[in-house]
Design a protein around this motif. Structure first.
Motif, short mmCIF file in Angstrom:
data_model
loop_
_atom_site.label_atom_id
_atom_site.label_comp_id
_atom_site.label_asym_id
_atom_site.label_seq_id
_atom_site.Cartn_x
_atom_site.Cartn_y
_atom_site.Cartn_z
N SER A 43 76.67 31.39 45.20
CA SER A 43 77.28 30.98 46.17
C SER A 43 78.43 31.60 46.71
O SER A 43 78.90 31.72 47.82
N ASN A 101 78.22 33.63 50.86
CA ASN A 101 79.00 32.91 51.67
C ASN A 101 79.18 33.75 52.80
O ASN A 101 79.36 34.94 52.89
N LEU A 156 83.48 25.68 49.13
CA LEU A 156 83.27 26.16 47.75
C LEU A 156 83.86 25.13 46.76
O LEU A 156 83.32 24.82 45.83
N LEU A 209 81.61 22.25 46.19
CA LEU A 209 80.64 22.58 45.21
C LEU A 209 81.09 22.45 43.54
O LEU A 209 80.11 22.21 42.94
#
Length: 426
Positions: free
Chosen positions: A211, A215, A415, A418
């Motif tokens: 992640s 990105n 983020l 997440l």
């Protein structure tokens, strides 16, 4: 530590790491500064000398990544001391007669030691400063490189012209050992993220590297850093030879002029870092104050490099090349600041190391490419012109990508969303 206050110890660390980066870039620039004598003594072709320049970066990126993960788990101080010791010791073999193979081997080892330097220095510094106060100290540390070159280039040029390029390497080794001793005694470790609002466990703060790495903001940071470093890598190896071989300057004069890209870069980065920090304090988004500012500097720099081959006046040509390689240097403090903004502190060292590794991989390509282009051109002038034009295209592309995709606020929100999912999965 309240966000509006920064301790004197924090600025003392900035001063020590400023010296660290001074030595770092003096070590880098010495090969370009002594390029013509080295090529003459070792009877190197432009392509072979380009390989010497590129060899410095063979392990540079790998070392930056590996050390980035390591400094997330150990004290930054001892990583910095270890790197400084490697830099110093690897200079001394150059004092005697040396083959091109041994020179390349020493440059590879030096590159492995210097690859993590800037991201680790920033990681150590960020432990002392809150997010809103990181642009200026980051800019100061990054420009230790420029000041180092500005200060040492006249000294090294004098040693090269008066004595030998061998002794110039030895002088850098002695200075490196003195810094290691000073930092081992005076260097301190920061307490963590200054001004953090709350303490969160490492498990809750960590995110999957997939992640973080994939990105758009992180990828754009890679491209912008690569675009800026392509020009820097050319300057480190080829600026002095360009002045001598293509523009007709003497070695002594060219050596003095070699400080110019770093002097201009110093002004650009310090002013840019100050302006970025001021813009954030006045309410501008990080996207504008960091992302757009960096991207526009790259775009203008790329256009200047593309224009340089077409101007007949030597002074104007030099000015355009200076702008082309100096303006993009604002990326060096702003790109890491953006990544620190979106990365959990427990993973910051690794992410800064990876960002530096990808960006500085331009150093593997640029010097050797320039040497190959020069060797294949009808004349040195045509070869250098084509090389700088290629650099302009790379720099311009990095700037366009930065303007379009460096979006730290939206990426941080994504983020952050997440984290509950990741914590729940664990």
């Amino acid at each position: 530590m309240p966000e509006q206050r920064v301790s004197g110890k924090a600025w003392a660390m900035v001063a020590l790491l400023f010296g660290f980066m001074m030595i770092n870039f003096a070590d880098k620039v010495i090969v370009g500064l002594a390029g013509v004598p080295i090529m003459t003594d070792l009877q190197l072709s432009p392509r072979q000398f380009g390989l010497v320049g590129s060899s410095f970066f063979f392990l540079f990126s790998i070392s930056a990544v590996v050390t980035g993960f390591i400094v997330d788990r150990i004290r930054s101080k001892w990583a910095l001391v270890g790197m400084g010791l490697i830099w110093a010791l690897v200079q001394f073999p150059m004092l005697g007669t040396i083959s091109v193979e041994a020179l390349i081997a020493c440059r590879i080892i030096l590159g492995a030691g210097e690859g993590p330097a800037y991201p680790v220095a920033l990681h150590a510094t960020y432990k002392w400063f809150p997010d809103s106060r990181r642009a200026l100290p980051g800019a100061i540390i990054s420009q230790g490189a420029s000041i180092g070159v500005i200060i040492v280039v006249p000294i090294l040029t004098w040693i090269i012209t008066k004595y030998s390029w061998h002794y110039a390497f030895g002088a850098l080794g002695v200075v490196g050992l003195l810094w290691v001793l000073a930092f081992a005694v005076l260097g301190q470790e920061g307490k963590g993220d200054a001004g953090a609002a709350s303490v969160v466990s490492d498990t809750e703060r960590r995110l999957p590297y997939r992640s973080l790495l994939l990105n758009p903001t992180n990828l754009a940071s890679w491209f912008s850093y690569f675009g800026a470093y392509f020009g820097l890598a050319l300057v480190l190896s080829w600026f002095t030879p360009w002045l001598v071989k293509a523009l007709g300057f003497s070695q002594a004069t060219a050596g003095q002029l070699t400080a110019l890209p770093f002097l201009v870069g110093f002004v650009v980065v310090i002013c840019g870092g100050w302006a970025s920090e001021r813009m954030i304090r006045r309410g501008f988004t990080s996207r504008v104050a960091r992302g757009v500012l960096a991207g526009m500097a790259l775009i203008v720099g790329g256009l200047a490099l593309l224009a340089a081959p077409y101007v007949p006046n030597v002074a104007t040509k030099i000015c355009l090349v200076l702008l082309g390689v100096a303006l993009p240097s604002i990326v060096y403090p702003l790109s890491p600041a953006i990544l620190a903004e979106i990365t959990p502190p427990t993973q910051r060292g690794a992410m800064l190391g990876i960002n530096s590794a990808v960006g500085t991989s331009a150093g593997i390509i640029a010097p050797y490419l320039m040497g190959s282009v020069i060797e294949g051109a009808a004349s040195a002038v045509e070869g250098y012109s084509l090389g700088f034009s290629i650099c302009g295209v790379v720099t311009l592309a990095g700037g366009i990508i930065a303007v379009l995709f460096l979006r730290p606020e939206s990426q941080r929100a994504h983020l952050d969303a997440l984290r509950p999912v990741v914590a729940e999965a664990r």
